[in-house]
Design an enzyme around this catalytic site. Sequence first.
Site, PDB file in Angstrom:
ATOM      1  N   ALA A  84      24.180  75.200   1.553  1.00  0.00           N
ATOM      2  CA  ALA A  84      22.784  75.375   1.118  1.00  0.00           C
ATOM      3  C   ALA A  84      21.867  75.938   2.206  1.00  0.00           C
ATOM      4  O   ALA A  84      20.650  76.019   1.984  1.00  0.00           O
ATOM      5  CB  ALA A  84      22.178  74.091   0.542  1.00  0.00           C
ATOM      6  N   ALA A  85      22.417  76.350   3.344  1.00  0.00           N
ATOM      7  CA  ALA A  85      21.559  76.934   4.385  1.00  0.00           C
ATOM      8  C   ALA A  85      20.891  78.208   3.855  1.00  0.00           C
ATOM      9  O   ALA A  85      19.688  78.423   4.054  1.00  0.00           O
ATOM     10  CB  ALA A  85      22.368  77.238   5.639  1.00  0.00           C
ATOM     11  N   GLY A  86      21.669  79.042   3.171  1.00  0.00           N
ATOM     12  CA  GLY A  86      21.110  80.277   2.601  1.00  0.00           C
ATOM     13  C   GLY A  86      20.064  79.974   1.537  1.00  0.00           C
ATOM     14  O   GLY A  86      19.029  80.645   1.451  1.00  0.00           O
ATOM     15  N   ASP A  87      20.319  78.953   0.728  1.00  0.00           N
ATOM     16  CA  ASP A  87      19.366  78.582  -0.330  1.00  0.00           C
ATOM     17  C   ASP A  87      18.067  78.058   0.282  1.00  0.00           C
ATOM     18  O   ASP A  87      16.972  78.315  -0.219  1.00  0.00           O
ATOM     19  CB  ASP A  87      19.976  77.507  -1.239  1.00  0.00           C
ATOM     20  CG  ASP A  87      21.283  77.964  -1.878  1.00  0.00           C
ATOM     21  OD1 ASP A  87      21.406  79.174  -2.173  1.00  0.00           O
ATOM     22  OD2 ASP A  87      22.179  77.123  -2.071  1.00  0.00           O
TER      23      ASP A  87
HETATM   24  O1  RIB Z   1      24.861  77.622  -1.952  1.00  0.00           O
HETATM   25  C1  RIB Z   1      25.481  76.361  -1.949  1.00  0.00           C
HETATM   26  C2  RIB Z   1      25.905  75.987  -3.344  1.00  0.00           C
HETATM   27  O2  RIB Z   1      26.914  76.860  -3.761  1.00  0.00           O
HETATM   28  C3  RIB Z   1      26.481  74.612  -3.471  1.00  0.00           C
HETATM   29  O3  RIB Z   1      25.516  73.622  -3.666  1.00  0.00           O
HETATM   30  C4  RIB Z   1      27.462  74.765  -4.625  1.00  0.00           C
HETATM   31  O4  RIB Z   1      27.038  74.118  -5.785  1.00  0.00           O
HETATM   32  C5  RIB Z   1      27.578  76.264  -4.851  1.00  0.00           C
HETATM   33  O5  RIB Z   1      26.913  76.682  -5.967  1.00  0.00           O
END
Ligand code: RIB
Length: 319
Positions: A257-260
Amino acid sequence: MNRSPASADAPLLVVLGSLNMDVVVRVPQAPAAGETLHGRSIDHLPGGKGGNQAVGCARQGGAVRMLGCVGADAHGTALRDALARDGIDTRGVRVEAATPTGVALVMVEDSGQNRIVVIPGANAAVQVDPAALRAQLAGAAFLVLQFETPLDQVGLAMEVAAQADCKVLLNPSPMQTLPGAFWPRIDTLVVNELEAQMLSGLPVTGITEAAVAARALLARGPARVVVTLGGEGAVAADADGCRHHPALRVKAVDTTAAGDTFLGALAVSLARGEPFDAAVQLGIRAASLCIGRPGAQPSIPSRDEVLASPVPPAPIALP
Ligand code: RIB
């Protein structure tokens, strides 16, 4: 933790995307083919690129509407509840009785590196209702999209956003070839080095090469392109040129989730009208905090935490 609702002047962001229950297994290192090893722990944590980006936006102070699809099961309920605790409007999350909620199998090594397998489940049943989406986009600064929902529905959502005069922020992950019609509809494109390489057809082996690829992607239509480079920071390109944003040095616990998280902070900052480079810096600070913590949504920092975190070195203009 329940977060207080976004302030009245908070920018509105609409996120259309995936919701997954992440089944996270911590291992010393990923097993080789045919190898069996003991893991350290297993956890069920809310994730999915769409859900993570929605949380990333909400924790930076954005007002967020989430659009997606979950199954009529315990995972679906847990994911919707987790978003609601962050003050996210989940009325656009449809419950699809015929399919289970999406699941991601996330293996995290002691190094912090991860390997992820996604079983889309209900995410594959996401369907855009153009009239409803037009209404949901009213007043929104951005429609945020990724590629964990069907590509044709992402395309339809972009079309509706163009009609509604709403800017699109696209994170084409996991990577698929972008249909030509997508390019002119993207305001801001955020890609990692692999995605930049696949989309541009150019090698992205370092900062200089990332800048060349970013310029090539910019020439296809977006107003802004960011290539994230992990420990090397990011390259940002717009009509003013190309800059390298150095990273902060942090020990990685879990890069999930770093990119998110980067994208959520970037989106809210841009939606507030802040300069592009300031938005990229905020994204780097948020992502740096995220990789020091385990899990996807649990690892996403709040605005206060980001504002109290170290500031990375100033961006460097690239020739
Ligand atoms: O970007 C990370 C996410 O990629 C995770 O939370 C997983 O669910 C996948 O979708």
